[in-house]
Design an enzyme around this catalytic site. Structure first.
Site, mmCIF file in Angstrom:
data_model
loop_
_atom_site.group_PDB
_atom_site.id
_atom_site.type_symbol
_atom_site.label_atom_id
_atom_site.label_comp_id
_atom_site.label_asym_id
_atom_site.label_seq_id
_atom_site.Cartn_x
_atom_site.Cartn_y
_atom_site.Cartn_z
ATOM 1 N N THR A 270 0.863 -1.234 -0.048
ATOM 2 C CA THR A 270 -0.025 -0.190 -0.044
ATOM 3 C C THR A 270 0.786 1.194 -0.005
ATOM 4 O OG1 THR A 270 -1.560 -1.430 1.415
ATOM 5 C CG2 THR A 270 -2.008 0.845 1.228
ATOM 6 N N HIS B 18 2.210 1.719 -3.440
ATOM 7 C CA HIS B 18 1.095 2.577 -4.111
ATOM 8 C C HIS B 18 1.172 3.776 -3.994
ATOM 9 C CE1 HIS B 18 -0.511 -1.021 -5.703
ATOM 10 N NE2 HIS B 18 -1.263 -1.437 -4.685
HETATM 11 ZN ZN LIG Z 1 0.250 -3.489 5.047
#
Ligand SMILES: [Zn+2]
Ligand SMILES: [Zn+2]
Length: 346
Positions: free
Chosen positions: A41, A44
């Site tokens: 994440t 990202h």
């Molecule tokens: Zn994580």
């Protein structure tokens, strides 16, 4: 204090000074960070991938795979003291909503996630609700402790699916979650564990092989050819999708043994699948979302009792000032798990 900050909606991160946070809510603690993993994440956010804007408010100190020591506690906090070694859930379950009252904190309706809507752990200190904390024993070094959170993600899927000793397990995606799911499957008595990646995942597939998994490269195989090589050509009883690729769920349906079970962890863009095949193969589908408190205790015990060895997944450690290198390596798929540490912890 120095921090990894996502400042603007574009590629990259900033390393800058931010003020030390203070306890404003007496149910919270001030945590001194020892180590913080870089999650997919976070990558990202670094890449400013299309879905990133839905998950974060800017500017924000990022990082949620945090291990540290309690530095100060709010007046209402019980059960934690200054000096406790802890890991933290990535949000504070409100404790009051319907799902929290069921103990399903992963479905809390008012989640403020650290590193996303509240400042995270790639810095010296952060504020977290005491209800989010889990103590860790001295036998777990802080670097390894950052892997408890992602281990919990993989473990939650294993808690959901139906798996028996002797089953063949197939995992889509050789990132840390996929590799951890593979290790858990081996621990759980799998006859074989196979893992699928892209050509560009060669470092991760090499690691999977070292850990005892059979590896497949997407560009070199079809669903049929892989199925033929697993479980005497009948396909795996258990498939775990961690890639979040658009085609992942369909591939899982194609490759699973009839009557098998599919655990979904990855978050793909909206995609169509062959529902008739899913029905006619009598597949069980299990969505899996973050972790429950019970999952944390299991994940901690698995590492503390050396049933799951997460050390080999940690390929790089950088201090906060050099954290950008870690993001570059992950972006280029030249790392598996990168740990970021506040500079004073050298
Ligand atoms: Zn994580
Ligand atoms: Zn809640």
């Amino acid at each position: 204090m120095r921090a990894v900050v996502k400042s603007s909606p574009e590629f990259g991160i900033d390393i800058k000074d931010v003020p030390m946070p203070r306890i404003e809510n007496e149910d919270h603690v001030l945590l001194e960070v020892e180590a913080c993993g870089i999650c997919g994440t976070d990558l990202h956010f670094y890449e400013w991938a299309p879905q990133a804007k839905d998950f974060i408010t800017l500017p924000r100190v990022i990082g949620h795979e945090v291990a540290g020591v309690v530095h100060e506690v709010g007046k209402n906090v019980q059960g934690f003291r200054v000096g406790d070694r802890v890991v933290t859930e990535t949000w504070g379950g409100c404790g009051d909503c319907y799902y929290c009252r069921l103990g399903k904190f992963n479905h809390c309706v008012t989640q403020t996630r650290i590193g996303q809507q509240a400042d995270g752990g790639m810095t010296d200190y952060l504020i977290v609700p005491a209800v989010s904390l889990y103590k860790i024993p001295p036998s777990i070094p802080m670097d390894q402790a950052t892997l408890i959170e992602p281990l919990g993600v993989a473990l939650r899927a294993m808690e959901r699916i139906t798996m028996k000793p002797g089953d063949h397990v197939f995992i889509l995606g050789p990132g840390p979650i996929g590799l951890l799911a593979g290790l858990l499957s081996m621990q759980n008595g799998a006859s074989t564990v196979s893992i699928l990646g892209l050509k560009s995942d060669h470092l991760r597939l090499k690691k999977a092989k070292e850990l005892g998994m059979k590896t497949f490269v997407l560009e070199e195989e079809s669903a049929e050819s892989m199925m033929n090589q697993i479980n005497h050509g009948h396909g795996p009883e258990v498939v775990i999708e961690t890639s979040g690729a658009r085609a992942g769920f369909q591939l899982a349906i194609d490759i699973a043994k009839k009557g098998g079970s599919i655990g979904l962890i990855g978050l793909p863009p909206k995609s169509e699948v062959d529902v008739s095949k899913l029905v006619s193969k009598e597949l069980d589908i299990y969505g899996s979302w973050r972790r429950l408190p019970s999952t944390w205790y299991r994940a901690i015990d698995l590492i503390a009792n050396k049933k799951i060895d997460v050390t080999s997944l940690i390929t790089h450690v950088f201090d906060v000032d050099d954290a950008e290198k870690g993001f570059e390596l992950l972006h280029a798929k030249e790392a598996i798990k990168v740990i970021v540490k506040p500079k004073k912890k050298d």
